[in-house]
Design a protein around this motif. Sequence first.
Motif, PDB file in Angstrom:
ATOM      1  N   ARG A 167     -10.591   0.269   5.497  1.00 36.52           N
ATOM      2  CA  ARG A 167     -10.906   0.754   6.853  1.00 36.52           C
ATOM      3  C   ARG A 167     -10.195   2.083   7.128  1.00 36.52           C
ATOM      4  O   ARG A 167     -10.761   2.980   7.752  1.00 36.52           O
ATOM      5  N   GLU A 168      -8.970   2.194   6.650  1.00 31.46           N
ATOM      6  CA  GLU A 168      -8.229   3.442   6.833  1.00 31.46           C
ATOM      7  C   GLU A 168      -8.925   4.583   6.097  1.00 31.46           C
ATOM      8  O   GLU A 168      -9.006   5.704   6.598  1.00 31.46           O
ATOM      9  N   LEU A 169      -9.436   4.293   4.913  1.00 33.77           N
ATOM     10  CA  LEU A 169     -10.185   5.303   4.167  1.00 33.77           C
ATOM     11  C   LEU A 169     -11.424   5.729   4.938  1.00 33.77           C
ATOM     12  O   LEU A 169     -11.719   6.930   5.070  1.00 33.77           O
ATOM     13  N   ALA A 170     -12.161   4.761   5.477  1.00 40.96           N
ATOM     14  CA  ALA A 170     -13.375   5.073   6.230  1.00 40.96           C
ATOM     15  C   ALA A 170     -13.051   5.934   7.447  1.00 40.96           C
ATOM     16  O   ALA A 170     -13.784   6.883   7.768  1.00 40.96           O
ATOM     17  N   ALA A 171     -11.938   5.631   8.127  1.00 41.52           N
ATOM     18  CA  ALA A 171     -11.565   6.391   9.311  1.00 41.52           C
ATOM     19  C   ALA A 171     -11.122   7.803   8.970  1.00 41.52           C
ATOM     20  O   ALA A 171     -11.260   8.724   9.784  1.00 41.52           O
ATOM     21  N   SER A 172     -10.606   8.003   7.750  1.00 38.25           N
ATOM     22  CA  SER A 172     -10.080   9.316   7.384  1.00 38.25           C
ATOM     23  C   SER A 172     -11.172  10.369   7.226  1.00 38.25           C
ATOM     24  O   SER A 172     -10.886  11.564   7.208  1.00 38.25           O
ATOM     25  N   SER A 177     -11.587  24.694  -1.504  1.00 38.63           N
ATOM     26  CA  SER A 177     -12.529  24.307  -0.462  1.00 38.63           C
ATOM     27  C   SER A 177     -12.432  22.811  -0.188  1.00 38.63           C
ATOM     28  O   SER A 177     -12.332  22.011  -1.120  1.00 38.63           O
ATOM     29  N   ASP A 178     -12.445  22.433   1.096  1.00 40.61           N
ATOM     30  CA  ASP A 178     -12.636  21.046   1.527  1.00 40.61           C
ATOM     31  C   ASP A 178     -11.723  20.044   0.823  1.00 40.61           C
ATOM     32  O   ASP A 178     -12.188  19.039   0.289  1.00 40.61           O
ATOM     33  N   PRO A 179     -10.394  20.261   0.798  1.00 34.36           N
ATOM     34  CA  PRO A 179      -9.496  19.312   0.125  1.00 34.36           C
ATOM     35  C   PRO A 179      -9.496  17.960   0.833  1.00 34.36           C
ATOM     36  O   PRO A 179      -9.664  17.877   2.042  1.00 34.36           O
ATOM     37  N   PHE A 180      -9.272  16.889   0.072  1.00 31.88           N
ATOM     38  CA  PHE A 180      -9.315  15.551   0.658  1.00 31.88           C
ATOM     39  C   PHE A 180      -8.287  14.647  -0.017  1.00 31.88           C
ATOM     40  O   PHE A 180      -8.606  13.923  -0.961  1.00 31.88           O
ATOM     41  N   PRO A 181      -7.024  14.651   0.460  1.00 32.83           N
ATOM     42  CA  PRO A 181      -6.075  13.607   0.045  1.00 32.83           C
ATOM     43  C   PRO A 181      -6.303  12.377   0.917  1.00 32.83           C
ATOM     44  O   PRO A 181      -6.465  12.502   2.129  1.00 32.83           O
ATOM     45  N   VAL A 182      -6.335  11.192   0.325  1.00 35.06           N
ATOM     46  CA  VAL A 182      -6.815  10.010   1.030  1.00 35.06           C
ATOM     47  C   VAL A 182      -5.773   9.400   1.962  1.00 35.06           C
ATOM     48  O   VAL A 182      -5.997   9.282   3.168  1.00 35.06           O
ATOM     49  N   PHE A 183      -4.615   8.994   1.424  1.00 35.42           N
ATOM     50  CA  PHE A 183      -3.633   8.268   2.220  1.00 35.42           C
ATOM     51  C   PHE A 183      -2.332   9.058   2.353  1.00 35.42           C
ATOM     52  O   PHE A 183      -1.886   9.675   1.384  1.00 35.42           O
ATOM     53  N   SER A 240      -5.674   0.600 -10.877  1.00 36.12           N
ATOM     54  CA  SER A 240      -6.569   1.719 -11.150  1.00 36.12           C
ATOM     55  C   SER A 240      -8.007   1.402 -10.764  1.00 36.12           C
ATOM     56  O   SER A 240      -8.755   2.284 -10.326  1.00 36.12           O
ATOM     57  N   PHE A 241      -8.406   0.145 -10.912  1.00 33.74           N
ATOM     58  CA  PHE A 241      -9.778  -0.233 -10.583  1.00 33.74           C
ATOM     59  C   PHE A 241     -10.026  -0.147  -9.078  1.00 33.74           C
ATOM     60  O   PHE A 241     -11.099   0.275  -8.642  1.00 33.74           O
ATOM     61  N   LEU A 242      -9.027  -0.552  -8.292  1.00 33.59           N
ATOM     62  CA  LEU A 242      -9.147  -0.443  -6.842  1.00 33.59           C
ATOM     63  C   LEU A 242      -9.141   1.022  -6.414  1.00 33.59           C
ATOM     64  O   LEU A 242      -9.961   1.445  -5.592  1.00 33.59           O
ATOM     65  N   TYR A 243      -8.243   1.816  -6.982  1.00 34.77           N
ATOM     66  CA  TYR A 243      -8.170   3.240  -6.644  1.00 34.77           C
ATOM     67  C   TYR A 243      -9.449   3.964  -7.028  1.00 34.77           C
ATOM     68  O   TYR A 243      -9.922   4.842  -6.309  1.00 34.77           O
ATOM     69  N   ALA A 244     -10.000   3.607  -8.191  1.00 31.31           N
ATOM     70  CA  ALA A 244     -11.247   4.247  -8.635  1.00 31.31           C
ATOM     71  C   ALA A 244     -12.378   3.943  -7.650  1.00 31.31           C
ATOM     72  O   ALA A 244     -13.208   4.813  -7.371  1.00 31.31           O
ATOM     73  N   ARG A 245     -12.399   2.722  -7.116  1.00 29.44           N
ATOM     74  CA  ARG A 245     -13.430   2.380  -6.138  1.00 29.44           C
ATOM     75  C   ARG A 245     -13.272   3.221  -4.874  1.00 29.44           C
ATOM     76  O   ARG A 245     -14.250   3.734  -4.326  1.00 29.44           O
ATOM     77  N   TRP A 246     -12.040   3.383  -4.413  1.00 27.66           N
ATOM     78  CA  TRP A 246     -11.802   4.211  -3.228  1.00 27.66           C
ATOM     79  C   TRP A 246     -12.183   5.672  -3.498  1.00 27.66           C
ATOM     80  O   TRP A 246     -12.815   6.320  -2.662  1.00 27.66           O
ATOM     81  N   LEU A 247     -11.790   6.181  -4.656  1.00 30.06           N
ATOM     82  CA  LEU A 247     -12.108   7.581  -4.983  1.00 30.06           C
ATOM     83  C   LEU A 247     -13.617   7.781  -5.103  1.00 30.06           C
ATOM     84  O   LEU A 247     -14.149   8.819  -4.687  1.00 30.06           O
ATOM     85  N   TYR A 248     -14.296   6.794  -5.672  1.00 28.82           N
ATOM     86  CA  TYR A 248     -15.750   6.936  -5.790  1.00 28.82           C
ATOM     87  C   TYR A 248     -16.408   6.938  -4.415  1.00 28.82           C
ATOM     88  O   TYR A 248     -17.434   7.609  -4.214  1.00 28.82           O
ATOM     89  N   THR A 249     -15.837   6.199  -3.462  1.00 30.80           N
ATOM     90  CA  THR A 249     -16.347   6.247  -2.091  1.00 30.80           C
ATOM     91  C   THR A 249     -16.304   7.676  -1.562  1.00 30.80           C
ATOM     92  O   THR A 249     -17.259   8.166  -0.951  1.00 30.80           O
ATOM     93  N   PHE A 291      -3.009  10.342  -2.533  1.00 30.90           N
ATOM     94  CA  PHE A 291      -1.957  10.407  -1.522  1.00 30.90           C
ATOM     95  C   PHE A 291      -1.577  11.839  -1.216  1.00 30.90           C
ATOM     96  O   PHE A 291      -1.829  12.744  -2.009  1.00 30.90           O
ATOM     97  N   TYR A 292      -0.975  12.046  -0.062  1.00 29.23           N
ATOM     98  CA  TYR A 292      -0.363  13.322   0.274  1.00 29.23           C
ATOM     99  C   TYR A 292       0.939  13.054   1.002  1.00 29.23           C
ATOM    100  O   TYR A 292       1.089  12.047   1.700  1.00 29.23           O
ATOM    101  N   VAL A 293       1.908  13.949   0.811  1.00 31.34           N
ATOM    102  CA  VAL A 293       3.188  13.849   1.488  1.00 31.34           C
ATOM    103  C   VAL A 293       3.118  14.614   2.794  1.00 31.34           C
ATOM    104  O   VAL A 293       2.935  15.831   2.783  1.00 31.34           O
TER     105      VAL A 293
END
Length: 256
Positions: free
Chosen positions: A46-51, A89-95, A117-126, A253-255
Amino acid sequence: MKFLYLLQEYAGRSVSRLCFSSLCCICHGSSTYQPLCKTCRDRYSRELAASFTGKRCRYCGRLLISEEQVCTECRKEEALFPRYSMLLSDPFPVFPYLGKRKRLLTTWKITGQRSLSFLYARWLYTVLSQRYAGLPVVPVPPRRNKLRETGWDQIEHLCRILEAVYGVTVLRVLERTTTIQQKKLNRQQRLGSEGAGYVPLPENKLRRVMKQKPVPKRVVLLDDVITTGATVVHAALALQQAGVETVIPLSLFYVP
């Protein structure tokens, strides 16, 4: 073959989970078969979707609160940006790398929980499918000696899953020439020559990777975390040497 390899690896590392429940690496609640429980997976999804709806810094991609176009940290270094502001152009760090989210990265990188890695890959593919559909991914290469020291490269592992499971085109067209760990450098050193060290592959290797095709004009640059943006800067400049015109930074991620 790649899919079978990944399936075998995942099954091998998860065989003990088939009979016993494990603990979620975030909340330490019960989590059968997976490193995150369903509640935590759903929360971060949900946090990913909101971002997708937030305003982001045009240089590093951090979510903006009260700033306009450029975050406070990047504004301090804005004199350097004319070198590459037209390239990125259009950078996108997720969390954001804050609170319990830190466990997502440390559990993966430090303790070697490869099933994440499998969960992260799913998020990145989104993100890839919704924002950058059809664009190839260029992974940030590891520093020299990393494989010998740690036994695996997290970004390469992600890329293999993206290729095999989601059909993403991955172009390994960069190499790293230094052994220095970025975390040992301060922001100014990272943005300066000390943080450099990314170059395009030699022409003969580049032709083999590209199978005689030209390097795409637009690519997504994949890394695990954006701290100061130095890696993005130097890797983007190296991609420019290879013929890329637009680099889109993507990271888990981003700091802040």
